[in-house]
Design a protein around this motif. Structure first.
Motif, short mmCIF file in Angstrom:
data_model
loop_
_atom_site.label_atom_id
_atom_site.label_comp_id
_atom_site.label_asym_id
_atom_site.label_seq_id
_atom_site.Cartn_x
_atom_site.Cartn_y
_atom_site.Cartn_z
N VAL A 138 6.70 5.05 10.82
CA VAL A 138 6.79 5.92 11.99
C VAL A 138 6.34 7.32 11.58
O VAL A 138 6.82 7.86 10.58
N ARG A 139 5.42 7.90 12.33
CA ARG A 139 4.94 9.23 12.01
C ARG A 139 6.05 10.26 12.25
O ARG A 139 6.68 10.28 13.30
N TYR A 147 4.73 9.86 7.04
CA TYR A 147 5.38 8.74 7.73
C TYR A 147 6.74 8.41 7.12
O TYR A 147 6.97 8.63 5.93
N ILE A 148 7.62 7.89 7.96
CA ILE A 148 8.90 7.33 7.53
C ILE A 148 8.75 5.82 7.52
O ILE A 148 8.23 5.23 8.48
N SER A 149 9.21 5.17 6.47
CA SER A 149 9.14 3.71 6.38
C SER A 149 10.49 3.10 6.71
O SER A 149 11.52 3.52 6.18
N LEU A 150 10.48 2.11 7.62
CA LEU A 150 11.69 1.41 8.00
C LEU A 150 11.53 -0.08 7.74
O LEU A 150 10.43 -0.62 7.86
N ALA A 160 16.03 15.70 3.23
CA ALA A 160 15.27 15.47 1.99
C ALA A 160 14.11 14.51 2.25
O ALA A 160 13.02 14.69 1.70
N VAL A 161 14.32 13.51 3.09
CA VAL A 161 13.25 12.58 3.42
C VAL A 161 12.17 13.27 4.24
O VAL A 161 10.97 13.09 4.01
N ARG A 184 0.83 -1.21 0.00
CA ARG A 184 0.00 0.00 0.00
C ARG A 184 0.86 1.25 0.00
O ARG A 184 0.57 2.23 -0.70
N HIS A 185 1.93 1.23 0.77
CA HIS A 185 2.85 2.38 0.82
C HIS A 185 3.47 2.64 -0.55
O HIS A 185 3.53 3.80 -1.00
#
Length: 212
Positions: free
Chosen positions: A200-201, A176-179, A168-169, A18-19
């Motif tokens: 992570v928000r 959200y950041i994806s890990l 930049a991210v 989905r991301h």
């Protein structure tokens, strides 16, 4: 915005798919099994589907055969997603008019397969192909109040300094950041959870530094 039905019972993989779709301008909707997928097909009539082969109850091929046997959906663009690297699986997917991609997969590979499946139909306006900057994987530690999250993020490779790449991210417009390969701990070192994929928000991040 093309609608894509994601049929995947592993919630971590479903969240990752989905991301990827959202980042490329698609509207994903996820279900965990074939029966729910069929109900969603009738209710929403998506523009395409990404279907995992191994599902509870009916498997992905049984769902795909049902789709191909129904005049309403027989031309639906489909990508079969599976951990089985078997020539027979590939042949069956091809015979049923579906693209095939094995796990693990990259965002670029998944979107190439999906666009190819949709372009063969030629009736669905597709979002423009986004230019993908060269990326590198970086181990990071995030501090979120009383929690510590350790994992890997993708950063622009042309930005050598970690601070520039991270900025930049942060500024890319996503909430959200994806890990990947993430571990969540309390600050006292007590392990809370592990996940192959975690979002992570950004608003919750207090500080970040590279993993040594």
């Amino acid at each position: 915005m093309p609608k894509v039905l994601v049929v995947e019972d592993d919630q971590r993989i479903a969240a990752l798919v989905r991301h990827i779709l959202e980042a490329d301008g698609y509207q994903p909707n996820g279900v965990a099994g074939a029966e729910d997928a069929w109900k969603e097909l009738i209710r929403e009539t998506p523009d395409a589907a990404v279907i995992d082969l191994r599902l509870p109850g009916l498997d992905g091929f049984s769902l795909l055969e049902r789709i191909r046997g129904d005049g309403r959906f027989h031309r639906l663009p489909v990508v079969i997603l599976t951990a089985k690297h078997d020539p027979d699986v590939i042949q069956r997917a091809t015979t049923l008019g579906a693209e095939y991609i094995g796990k693990p997969f990259s965002a670029h590979a998944l979107m190439d397969k999906l666009r190819h499946a949709m372009e063969r139909i030629g009736e669905i306006p597709l979002p423009p192909v986004k230019e993908r900057a060269e990326m590198r994987t970086q181990g990071v530690v995030l501090l979120l109040g009383e929690y510590r999250v350790e994992g890997h993020v993708t950063l622009p490779s042309e930005l050598d300094r970690f601070s520039d790449a991270w900025e930049a991210v942060v500024q890319d417009g996503r909430a959200y950041i994806s890990l990947t390969d993430a571990k969540v701990e309390r600050l006292d070192g007590r392990r809370i959870a592990e996940s192959s994929f975690l979002q992570v928000r950004k608003a919750d991040i207090r500080s970040i530094y590279p993993m040594e």
